[in-house]
Enzyme design. Structure first.
Site, mmCIF file in Angstrom:
data_model
loop_
_atom_site.group_PDB
_atom_site.id
_atom_site.type_symbol
_atom_site.label_atom_id
_atom_site.label_comp_id
_atom_site.label_asym_id
_atom_site.label_seq_id
_atom_site.Cartn_x
_atom_site.Cartn_y
_atom_site.Cartn_z
ATOM 1 C CG ASP A 334 -1.720 5.115 -2.006
ATOM 2 O OD1 ASP A 334 -0.941 5.544 -2.087
ATOM 3 O OD2 ASP A 334 -2.427 3.287 -1.628
ATOM 4 C CG ASP A 336 0.723 3.769 0.977
ATOM 5 O OD1 ASP A 336 -0.202 2.704 0.480
ATOM 6 O OD2 ASP A 336 1.773 3.974 -0.342
ATOM 7 C CG ASP A 424 -3.569 1.420 0.946
ATOM 8 O OD1 ASP A 424 -5.230 2.058 0.739
ATOM 9 O OD2 ASP A 424 -3.130 1.266 0.225
HETATM 10 P P1 UTP Z 1 1.800 1.157 -3.309
HETATM 11 O O1 UTP Z 1 0.772 1.086 -4.760
HETATM 12 O O2 UTP Z 1 1.270 2.874 -2.821
HETATM 13 O O3 UTP Z 1 2.787 2.729 -3.919
HETATM 14 O O4 UTP Z 1 2.124 0.467 -2.219
HETATM 15 P P2 UTP Z 1 4.024 3.498 -3.796
HETATM 16 O O5 UTP Z 1 5.013 3.519 -4.052
HETATM 17 O O6 UTP Z 1 3.353 4.003 -2.349
HETATM 18 O O7 UTP Z 1 3.339 4.260 -5.119
HETATM 19 P P3 UTP Z 1 2.314 5.256 -4.997
HETATM 20 O O8 UTP Z 1 2.919 6.865 -5.420
HETATM 21 O O9 UTP Z 1 1.234 5.266 -4.014
HETATM 22 O O10 UTP Z 1 1.730 5.295 -6.660
HETATM 23 C C1 UTP Z 1 3.617 0.616 -1.558
HETATM 24 C C2 UTP Z 1 4.435 -0.332 -1.396
HETATM 25 O O11 UTP Z 1 3.313 -1.673 -1.134
HETATM 26 C C3 UTP Z 1 3.122 -2.636 -1.138
HETATM 27 C C4 UTP Z 1 3.881 -2.195 -2.509
HETATM 28 O O12 UTP Z 1 4.061 -3.651 -2.786
HETATM 29 C C5 UTP Z 1 4.358 -1.302 -2.914
HETATM 30 O O13 UTP Z 1 6.294 -1.732 -2.777
HETATM 31 N N1 UTP Z 1 1.497 -3.508 -0.594
HETATM 32 C C6 UTP Z 1 0.780 -2.633 -0.912
HETATM 33 C C7 UTP Z 1 1.668 -4.713 -0.110
HETATM 34 O O14 UTP Z 1 2.769 -4.889 0.902
HETATM 35 N N2 UTP Z 1 0.575 -5.027 0.050
HETATM 36 C C8 UTP Z 1 -0.949 -4.622 -0.638
HETATM 37 O O15 UTP Z 1 -0.779 -5.139 0.177
HETATM 38 C C9 UTP Z 1 -0.507 -3.076 -0.987
HETATM 39 MN MN MN Z 2 1.378 4.779 -2.123
#
Ligand code: UTP
Ligand code: MN
Length: 500
Positions: A334, A336, A424
């Site tokens: 995704d 973020d 997100d």
């Molecule tokens: P992600 O699941 O998107 O992982 O969460 P990522 O490292 O970006 O990897 P990919 O490529 O998308 O798979 C990003 C960070 O946001 C935190 C997670 O702990 C992770 O470190 N996070 C996510 C939160 O702190 N709270 C949330 O509700 C969701």
């Molecule tokens: Mn991510």
């Protein structure tokens, strides 16, 4: 007349029967034992130089062991040579002379091992230590991921891929201990600037238990692990893996479906008693798109779209890319982002306004908005891995191919010209920005260890909202990530070094 050729009889050394040790020539220099590195030199040149040196009375070993005193290389890339040497599991490496071929040619010319001068040395490229620090500090790998630098380059993928399968399988069985152990072990190996070539090389590494090492040994010997292979071919594992690949389906739901005898997507969709929630319906509807990796170029294009929307609403908004792409990853599941407004309180409405705008542009395929439940008076939270309380939304956006540099990452034959992408957005109050950014940048393992380090080493509590000092009984303010690292007494680790 036929004459038998005259073969000189050379004195044989008793020790020379060992494999890999020279057999014929007389040894003149007992204290010097050479090893010639084949890389860059090539096999035939190495064999020629070996014969040359032996004919001059040098001992040259074919195998690199702790007995070797002088390692000679023609590899001008010190870092790759040292990376390889570090992976060889030598105990005596600090005592060995690692030398450029010029020392070898000088010695051959002189007919004896010449004194080592600094111009002969191939220096290790590891950063030099501040004065007064113990010499072993460089080699010591911390048990905490937040004290290691882990880039996206993984030199030990053959092991970490296997550990990931094992960790996941333990997770499916709700066996937390071994699951975490394999995740920690994988994280340690990911941080190494060298590839593990033998088990001896792992001796001083933290977080590697007997089970982990047994798996590594199998992989080193046979290139694969039987336990991992049996998991991969296990029906339950395969089914749970398939089901949890759907957006909105966690291990619990997957397990429930598996127990009911369901094995495929069509089994689930054909089962009248199953009520999919909105997230799961979306998961199936957009399965092809959201199970496909998002490229860096696609993430950048989405950044532009969100940026336009945010700044059309509030010119003084702050938008930051976070998650895996901030860590320099090439692909993600995704994209973020963190958005906030400079004026405290304004962030509350910001997310809903952005959502409205995306809807208006006709690119909002799915939206799950969660209002803020953030309440500073409820801090600090003692719950480990607790979800944060900031306003956030989980979206699927429609991304047009024309907006992406180099085009979309789509399957061959997909002629739609667009794809859906998971995005997100999280919107913390501006005074919580640094903590939110640190928390959302990840990786998950890096975050886990930051919290563990804070708790166990500093008696502090860290989460996505704040850092609390239990001894002083106070919250520590931070405007940047650097402030937080400093509060924790940690060296700053750049986002691209947090791929633990
Ligand atoms: P992600 O699941 O998107 O992982 O969460 P990522 O490292 O970006 O990897 P990919 O490529 O998308 O798979 C990003 C960070 O946001 C935190 C997670 O702990 C992770 O470190 N996070 C996510 C939160 O702190 N709270 C949330 O509700 C969701
Ligand atoms: Mn991510």
């Amino acid at each position: 007349m036929f004459q038998a050729p005259v073969v000189p009889r050379l004195r044989k050394r008793s020790r020379a029967v060992e494999a890999g040790i020279q057999r014929h020539e007389e040894v003149k220099f007992e204290d010097v034992r050479l090893y010639l590195v084949e890389k860059k030199m090539g096999r035939s040149r190495r064999s020629f130089l070996t014969q040359l040196a032996r004919s001059k009375g040098f001992i040259v070993d074919d195998i690199l062991s702790d007995k070797v005193t002088h390692v000679v290389s023609e590899d001008s890339q010190a870092s790759s040579l040292w990376a390889w040497l570090n992976g060889c599991g030598l105990k005596n490496l600090p005592m060995m002379q690692v030398l450029d071929i010029s020392w070898f040619t000088d010695s051959m010319g002189a007919g004896r091992p010449v004194a080592v001068e600094s111009r002969h040395l191939i220096q290790d490229t590891l950063p030099t230590l501040p004065e007064g620090s113990p010499p072993t500090a460089v080699a010591t790998v911390s048990q905490y991921a937040c004290q290691r630098r882990t880039t996206i380059e993984n030199n030990n993928k053959i092991f970490t891929d296997a550990f990931e399968v094992l960790a996941e399988s333990y997770e499916f069985n709700e066996n937390e201990g071994p699951c975490l152990a394999f995740r920690r072990a994988a994280s340690v190996l990911k941080s190494l600037p060298w590839a593990v070539e033998c088990l001896g090389a792992t001796e001083d590494l933290p977080c590697l238990g007997d089970h982990t090492k047994a798996v590594m040994e199998e992989i080193l010997l046979y290139g694969r692990s039987l336990q991992v292979e049996s998991i991969l071919s296990n029906e339950r594992y395969q089914t749970l893996k398939l089901f949890t690949s759907v957006f909105g389906v966690g291990p619990k739901t997957a397990e429930k479906w598996y127990r009911r005898g369901l094995r495929s997507f069509s089994d689930i969709l054909a089962e009248p008693s199953i009520q999919l929630n909105r997230m799961q319906q979306t998961g199936f509807l957009h399965y092809g798109d959201i199970s496909r990796a998002v490229s860096k170029a696609e993430a950048r294009a989405l950044g532009n779209i969100i940026d336009e929307a945010v700044h059309a609403i509030t010119p003084d908004a702050i938008l930051a890319l976070t998650g895996g792409f901030r860590r320099g990853k090439e692909f993600g599941h995704d994209v973020d982002f963190i958005v906030t407004a400079l004026e405290l309180g304004k962030e509350e409405s910001l997310l809903l306004d952005i959502i409205d705008r995306l809807k208006h542009h006709g690119i909002l395929l799915y939206c799950d908005y969660q209002a803020s439940t953030f309440d500073i008076s409820k801090l600090p939270s003692h719950r480990f891995e607790a979800m944060d309380h900031f306003a956030k939304c989980f979206l699927i956006l429609r991304l047009e191919g024309s907006q992406v540099d180099g085009g979309l990452n789509i399957a061959e034959g997909d002629s739609r010209g667009w794809r859906g992408v998971r995005v997100d957005l999280v919107s913390p109050p501006v005074d919580r920005y640094a903590y939110a950014l640190l928390g959302w940048t990840g990786s998950r393992q890096f975050e886990r260890d930051l919290r563990r380090f804070a708790r166990s080493e500093k008696r502090m509590l860290l989460d996505n909202h704040a850092l609390y000092d239990k001894r002083k009984k106070e919250f520590l303010a931070a405007t940047t990530e650097k402030d937080i690292f400093a509060h924790l007494g940690l060296e700053y680790i750049e986002p691209w070094q947090r791929n633990a």
